[in-house]
Design a protein around this motif. Sequence first.
Motif, PDB file in Angstrom:
ATOM      1  N   GLU A   1     120.740 126.036  60.591  1.00 38.49           N
ATOM      2  CA  GLU A   1     121.450 125.053  61.420  1.00 38.49           C
ATOM      3  C   GLU A   1     120.514 124.394  62.441  1.00 38.49           C
ATOM      4  O   GLU A   1     120.689 123.211  62.767  1.00 38.49           O
ATOM      5  N   ASP A   2     119.534 125.147  62.942  1.00 42.78           N
ATOM      6  CA  ASP A   2     118.559 124.580  63.886  1.00 42.78           C
ATOM      7  C   ASP A   2     117.740 123.477  63.222  1.00 42.78           C
ATOM      8  O   ASP A   2     117.453 122.446  63.837  1.00 42.78           O
ATOM      9  N   ILE A   3     117.357 123.700  61.954  1.00 40.41           N
ATOM     10  CA  ILE A   3     116.580 122.697  61.226  1.00 40.41           C
ATOM     11  C   ILE A   3     117.391 121.421  61.053  1.00 40.41           C
ATOM     12  O   ILE A   3     116.905 120.310  61.320  1.00 40.41           O
ATOM     13  N   ILE A   4     118.617 121.576  60.616  1.00 41.25           N
ATOM     14  CA  ILE A   4     119.467 120.413  60.357  1.00 41.25           C
ATOM     15  C   ILE A   4     119.725 119.642  61.644  1.00 41.25           C
ATOM     16  O   ILE A   4     119.717 118.400  61.661  1.00 41.25           O
ATOM     17  N   ARG A   5     119.922 120.371  62.736  1.00 42.82           N
ATOM     18  CA  ARG A   5     120.124 119.716  64.032  1.00 42.82           C
ATOM     19  C   ARG A   5     118.862 118.974  64.467  1.00 42.82           C
ATOM     20  O   ARG A   5     118.933 117.860  64.981  1.00 42.82           O
ATOM     21  N   PHE A   6     117.701 119.590  64.220  1.00 43.29           N
ATOM     22  CA  PHE A   6     116.434 118.969  64.605  1.00 43.29           C
ATOM     23  C   PHE A   6     116.178 117.698  63.801  1.00 43.29           C
ATOM     24  O   PHE A   6     115.629 116.721  64.318  1.00 43.29           O
ATOM     25  N   LEU A   7     116.567 117.721  62.515  1.00 45.82           N
ATOM     26  CA  LEU A   7     116.312 116.575  61.638  1.00 45.82           C
ATOM     27  C   LEU A   7     117.362 115.484  61.827  1.00 45.82           C
ATOM     28  O   LEU A   7     117.974 114.988  60.894  1.00 45.82           O
ATOM     29  N   ASP A   8     117.538 115.121  63.044  1.00 45.58           N
ATOM     30  CA  ASP A   8     118.444 114.036  63.412  1.00 45.58           C
ATOM     31  C   ASP A   8     117.607 113.003  64.149  1.00 45.58           C
ATOM     32  O   ASP A   8     116.901 113.335  65.099  1.00 45.58           O
ATOM     33  N   HIS A   9     117.672 111.751  63.731  1.00 44.15           N
ATOM     34  CA  HIS A   9     116.850 110.717  64.347  1.00 44.15           C
ATOM     35  C   HIS A   9     116.991 110.715  65.867  1.00 44.15           C
ATOM     36  O   HIS A   9     116.010 110.604  66.600  1.00 44.15           O
ATOM     37  N   HIS A  10     118.216 110.879  66.322  1.00 38.21           N
ATOM     38  CA  HIS A  10     118.449 110.823  67.766  1.00 38.21           C
ATOM     39  C   HIS A  10     117.830 112.014  68.481  1.00 38.21           C
ATOM     40  O   HIS A  10     117.332 111.886  69.606  1.00 38.21           O
ATOM     41  N   GLU A  11     117.861 113.188  67.835  1.00 39.88           N
ATOM     42  CA  GLU A  11     117.276 114.370  68.454  1.00 39.88           C
ATOM     43  C   GLU A  11     115.760 114.216  68.569  1.00 39.88           C
ATOM     44  O   GLU A  11     115.164 114.559  69.592  1.00 39.88           O
TER      45      GLU A  11
END
Length: 333
Positions: free
Chosen positions: A77-87
């Motif tokens: 889940e940390d990876i998916i959250r990190f792979l957000d353009h806005h993040e």
Amino acid sequence: MSFNDWIVEPNEALDLTYFINAISDDTFYHQHYQDVRVHWLDVFGRNGQQLIRQSRERIPMSALSILWYHFNLRHLEDIIRFLDHHEVEKLQFSDRFKLDSIVSIKTLFSSIDIIRECFDMLRAHGVHTRWRENIRPHIVSVTEQYTDILSKLYPLESIQSLVSQFLGSAPYSSYSIYMCTYIKPITVQLSKNAMATHQGPPGYMPLPNHIVNMCIHESLHGFNGSDEAQEEQKKLCEWSPAFNSKYQELLTKWQSGPEEFFVVGAEAYLSELLGHRTYEQCIQFLNLQNGGMSLSKEIYERLRATRPETNAGWKGYGSWLVHALKNREIAYK
């Protein structure tokens, strides 16, 4: 955290990143995971196979794992959250600089949708759930034993002191070892004081001194003067077709980096100084590693004969190596 801390633990984010290598069409990796590959490619289907291929073409999984480590990502889940353009866009300048030094921001942004879709696929099919239920407990059992064994038998402070003095750099305060199931056949340097490696099959634990030697090996990568030493290595490739052939084999067949001859020779030398290998074991190691590493053996023998790090004015391994290569004190045989 004290100076002599060994930290040995599992890491879901790292292991599931190496999982993508394990089920890819790259035989260097998937030959170790045939059953795993057959099962999951059937689950993911043709589109999933294509997504895995595209992800690996964009960014090496080892580079992504280094990125996750530097940003302290622990779970899928940390990876998916990190792979957000806005993040990514919200990262502070210092963090963006750190990111760009591992994987260029431009490359990451151009690949981010595909990479995220790949990890979304792992989540949708419950790969992380299987890992947590079936794999993590085994790794935890292994890492708990290693933490105790390494702390008792291999004091980190003395090892770090020797390595840092040899490199001509400051020692680090701890060393982290992340045991992973899907990383074979490689070990990855995550930083100067952290690596990811395989924990061994069920019922087997790699010898502790083998693990420590691997830590020393990974600590040596990126030594000061490496770039200049690599330039001398290129010159050696130009005037020695035999060495060039061996060097190209190292890069392609064994998928090692351009520093490998330098690091392996130094690793053998330090492992003997620490009493982890005898002279005979070092020679055997150098003759067998990656099909035989003659230049590494020459480096090892030169270090052993001269003990240059004991001399006044020692500036570190890189400076010594560049001088020795330039002056043909080390020759390929």
